[in-house]
Design a protein around this motif. Structure first.
Motif, PDB file in Angstrom:
ATOM      1  N   PHE A   3      -3.476  -1.997  84.570  1.00  0.00           N
ATOM      2  CA  PHE A   3      -3.757  -1.272  85.812  1.00  0.00           C
ATOM      3  C   PHE A   3      -5.142  -1.538  86.394  1.00  0.00           C
ATOM      4  CE2 PHE A   3      -1.994   1.421  88.842  1.00  0.00           C
ATOM      5  CZ  PHE A   3      -2.936   2.329  89.279  1.00  0.00           C
ATOM      6  N   PRO A   4      -6.197  -1.533  85.583  1.00  0.00           N
ATOM      7  CA  PRO A   4      -7.538  -1.798  86.141  1.00  0.00           C
ATOM      8  C   PRO A   4      -7.604  -3.145  86.846  1.00  0.00           C
ATOM      9  CG  PRO A   4      -7.734  -0.948  83.931  1.00  0.00           C
ATOM     10  CD  PRO A   4      -6.286  -1.193  84.155  1.00  0.00           C
ATOM     11  N   VAL A   5      -6.938  -4.157  86.272  1.00  0.00           N
ATOM     12  CA  VAL A   5      -6.964  -5.474  86.916  1.00  0.00           C
ATOM     13  C   VAL A   5      -6.214  -5.421  88.247  1.00  0.00           C
ATOM     14  CG1 VAL A   5      -6.370  -7.897  86.662  1.00  0.00           C
ATOM     15  CG2 VAL A   5      -7.119  -6.601  84.674  1.00  0.00           C
ATOM     16  N   TYR A   6      -5.068  -4.713  88.248  1.00  0.00           N
ATOM     17  CA  TYR A   6      -4.306  -4.550  89.499  1.00  0.00           C
ATOM     18  C   TYR A   6      -5.191  -3.927  90.581  1.00  0.00           C
ATOM     19  CZ  TYR A   6       0.221  -5.061  87.035  1.00  0.00           C
ATOM     20  OH  TYR A   6       1.286  -5.516  86.307  1.00  0.00           O
ATOM     21  N   LEU A   7      -5.907  -2.870  90.176  1.00  0.00           N
ATOM     22  CA  LEU A   7      -6.776  -2.175  91.130  1.00  0.00           C
ATOM     23  C   LEU A   7      -7.825  -3.112  91.709  1.00  0.00           C
ATOM     24  CD1 LEU A   7      -7.727   1.396  89.869  1.00  0.00           C
ATOM     25  CD2 LEU A   7      -6.462   0.749  91.892  1.00  0.00           C
ATOM     26  N   LEU A   8      -8.425  -3.902  90.841  1.00  0.00           N
ATOM     27  CA  LEU A   8      -9.468  -4.836  91.266  1.00  0.00           C
ATOM     28  C   LEU A   8      -8.905  -5.845  92.257  1.00  0.00           C
ATOM     29  CD1 LEU A   8     -12.121  -4.233  89.849  1.00  0.00           C
ATOM     30  CD2 LEU A   8     -11.940  -6.424  88.696  1.00  0.00           C
ATOM     31  N   VAL A   9      -7.747  -6.392  91.920  1.00  0.00           N
ATOM     32  CA  VAL A   9      -7.118  -7.383  92.797  1.00  0.00           C
ATOM     33  C   VAL A   9      -6.739  -6.737  94.127  1.00  0.00           C
ATOM     34  CG1 VAL A   9      -5.109  -8.879  93.104  1.00  0.00           C
ATOM     35  CG2 VAL A   9      -6.305  -8.843  90.915  1.00  0.00           C
ATOM     36  N   ALA A  10      -6.177  -5.534  94.044  1.00  0.00           N
ATOM     37  CA  ALA A  10      -5.788  -4.830  95.273  1.00  0.00           C
ATOM     38  C   ALA A  10      -7.011  -4.582  96.142  1.00  0.00           C
ATOM     39  CB  ALA A  10      -5.109  -3.513  94.919  1.00  0.00           C
ATOM     40  N   PHE A  11      -8.108  -4.171  95.517  1.00  0.00           N
ATOM     41  CA  PHE A  11      -9.329  -3.928  96.277  1.00  0.00           C
ATOM     42  C   PHE A  11      -9.837  -5.219  96.902  1.00  0.00           C
ATOM     43  CE2 PHE A  11     -12.974  -1.915  97.787  1.00  0.00           C
ATOM     44  CZ  PHE A  11     -14.082  -2.700  97.501  1.00  0.00           C
ATOM     45  N   CYS A  31      -8.046  -7.797  97.825  1.00  0.00           N
ATOM     46  CA  CYS A  31      -7.185  -8.125  98.950  1.00  0.00           C
ATOM     47  C   CYS A  31      -7.508  -7.237 100.154  1.00  0.00           C
ATOM     48  CB  CYS A  31      -5.710  -7.940  98.584  1.00  0.00           C
ATOM     49  SG  CYS A  31      -5.159  -9.133  97.383  1.00  0.00           S
ATOM     50  N   TYR A  32      -7.701  -5.941  99.883  1.00  0.00           N
ATOM     51  CA  TYR A  32      -8.044  -4.998 100.953  1.00  0.00           C
ATOM     52  C   TYR A  32      -9.342  -5.417 101.636  1.00  0.00           C
ATOM     53  CZ  TYR A  32     -10.090  -0.872 103.067  1.00  0.00           C
ATOM     54  OH  TYR A  32     -10.715  -0.017 103.928  1.00  0.00           O
ATOM     55  N   SER A  33     -10.329  -5.801 100.814  1.00  0.00           N
ATOM     56  CA  SER A  33     -11.627  -6.203 101.375  1.00  0.00           C
ATOM     57  C   SER A  33     -11.467  -7.398 102.298  1.00  0.00           C
ATOM     58  CB  SER A  33     -12.597  -6.580 100.262  1.00  0.00           C
ATOM     59  OG  SER A  33     -12.761  -5.521  99.376  1.00  0.00           O
ATOM     60  N   LEU A  34     -10.766  -8.435 101.802  1.00  0.00           N
ATOM     61  CA  LEU A  34     -10.598  -9.643 102.606  1.00  0.00           C
ATOM     62  C   LEU A  34      -9.860  -9.335 103.902  1.00  0.00           C
ATOM     63  CD1 LEU A  34      -9.762 -12.402  99.982  1.00  0.00           C
ATOM     64  CD2 LEU A  34     -11.814 -12.197 101.388  1.00  0.00           C
ATOM     65  N   ALA A  35      -8.792  -8.524 103.777  1.00  0.00           N
ATOM     66  CA  ALA A  35      -8.004  -8.200 104.966  1.00  0.00           C
ATOM     67  C   ALA A  35      -8.835  -7.428 105.980  1.00  0.00           C
ATOM     68  CB  ALA A  35      -6.774  -7.390 104.562  1.00  0.00           C
TER      69      ALA A  35
END
Lengths: 246, 92
Positions: free
Chosen positions: B41-49, B51-55
């Protein structure tokens, strides 16, 4: 009601213009300021704080003082380049207005937005009104893609870390109540871009209200690299300091 | 409370929550599919964040207004100002 409008009629706006080598731009910015204030009917004064410019800025300022009157153009020069924060403090000591407007003297900030700042301030009784390049129809002219990326990227990081409640933290086109600016100047310690950020962050801490007005920023200093690696590093250092201390 | 302390508290809270559920020190024995999702889960969160940042940055970059009209208007006003100031006696 009558008392309120009489109070409003007594509002006076002091514009602080720190200058260094602005011989070309100073007459133009003063002309635009005078016109904007005359059109809006507000009482104003312009305080020119020249840091011993070698290009003759002070001579031009003296001519402007003769043309527009020494009650409207106040010259309060300093001997040498001493920095923006101290220029504000120095300027405020001579300001007779109850509101202070800070802006750049190089025509990147246009005085036509000042009546909108004033309107916004009255509308929400804000302690601070900040010009923003990032919201509404605010924007910039003269920035290449790289500059825009850095700007938006830095602003994003700042928003995530500081959650400041204002969209444009490094902007320096703002209207402050005089006592608010005085209080903030006592508390702020940073320099450069970070100084403008710290003002907003501390203002929020102290419970001051901040309104925003979209502005256009016209960057006319073409070809001059104002954002080198050094600037970015010192920005990040300043941001992390604010993150850890506020 | 500084922003740094807020972040540390938030991360500590999320961290202990995740550790309690994923590493199972209390012997709760959650169903396996749950634990398979929780573990990374922590890795998912990091990746999601990420992606959100780039978008977000990409979107804000794309909608960054170019003030052509403001620049033109300024040029005209500069001409007007110089003419008027000369008339008022300014020596440039």
């Amino acid at each position: 009601m009558a008392a309120a409008s009489r109070n409003r009629a007594r509002d006076k706006y002091s514009v602080l213009l720190p200058t260094y080598n602005e011989r070309e731009n100073l007459p133009l910015i003063v002309w635009l300021l005078v016109r904007s204030f005359q059109e809006s009917g507000s009482n104003f004064e312009i305080i020119v704080i020249d840091d011993g410019s070698p290009d003759g800025t002070r001579e031009v300022a003296e001519q402007l003082e003769k043309i527009y009157g020494s009650d409207k153009i106040l010259l309060r020069p300093r001997a040498k380049k001493l920095g923006l924060g101290t220029a504000y403090i120095h300027g405020m000591q001579h300001a007779t207005g109850n509101f202070i407007i800070i802006m750049d003297a190089d025509l990147s900030h246009h005085p036509k937005f000042i009546p909108e700042f004033i309107r916004k301030q009255k509308e929400g009784n804000f302690d601070i009104v900040s010009g923003t390049r990032y919201k509404g129809n605010g924007g910039v002219y003269g920035w290449d893609l790289k500059r825009k990326i850095i700007s938006r990227g830095a602003n994003f990081v700042t928003q995530v870390l500081l959650r400041p409640g204002a969209s444009d933290l490094t902007g320096s086109f703002r209207l402050y109540r005089k006592e608010v600016l005085q209080k903030l100047m006592e508390k702020c310690v940073s320099k450069g871009y970070v100084f403008q950020m710290e003002m907003i962050v501390r203002a929020r801490q102290l419970g001051y209200t901040i309104g925003e007005v979209p502005i256009s920023f016209v960057d006319r200093v073409y070809g001059e690299s104002k954002l080198g690696g050094n600037e970015i590093v010192s920005f990040l250092k300043g941001l992390l300091t604010l993150f850890a201390t506020t | 409370m500084t922003k740094l302390v807020q972040w540390l508290c938030g991360l500590a809270l999320l961290g202990t929550g995740w550790a309690t559920l994923a590493l199972d020190p209390l012997g709760l024995h959650l169903p396996l599919p749950c634990r398979q999702v929780l573990w990374p889960f922590p890795v998912y969160l990091l990746v999601a964040f990420g992606c959100y940042s780039l978008a977000t940055i990409g979107y804000r970059l794309a909608t960054f207004n170019d003030c052509e009209a403001a620049a033109k208007e300024l040029q005209e006003q500069i001409r007007e100002a110089r003419a008027d100031l000369s008339r008022l006696g300014l020596k440039f």
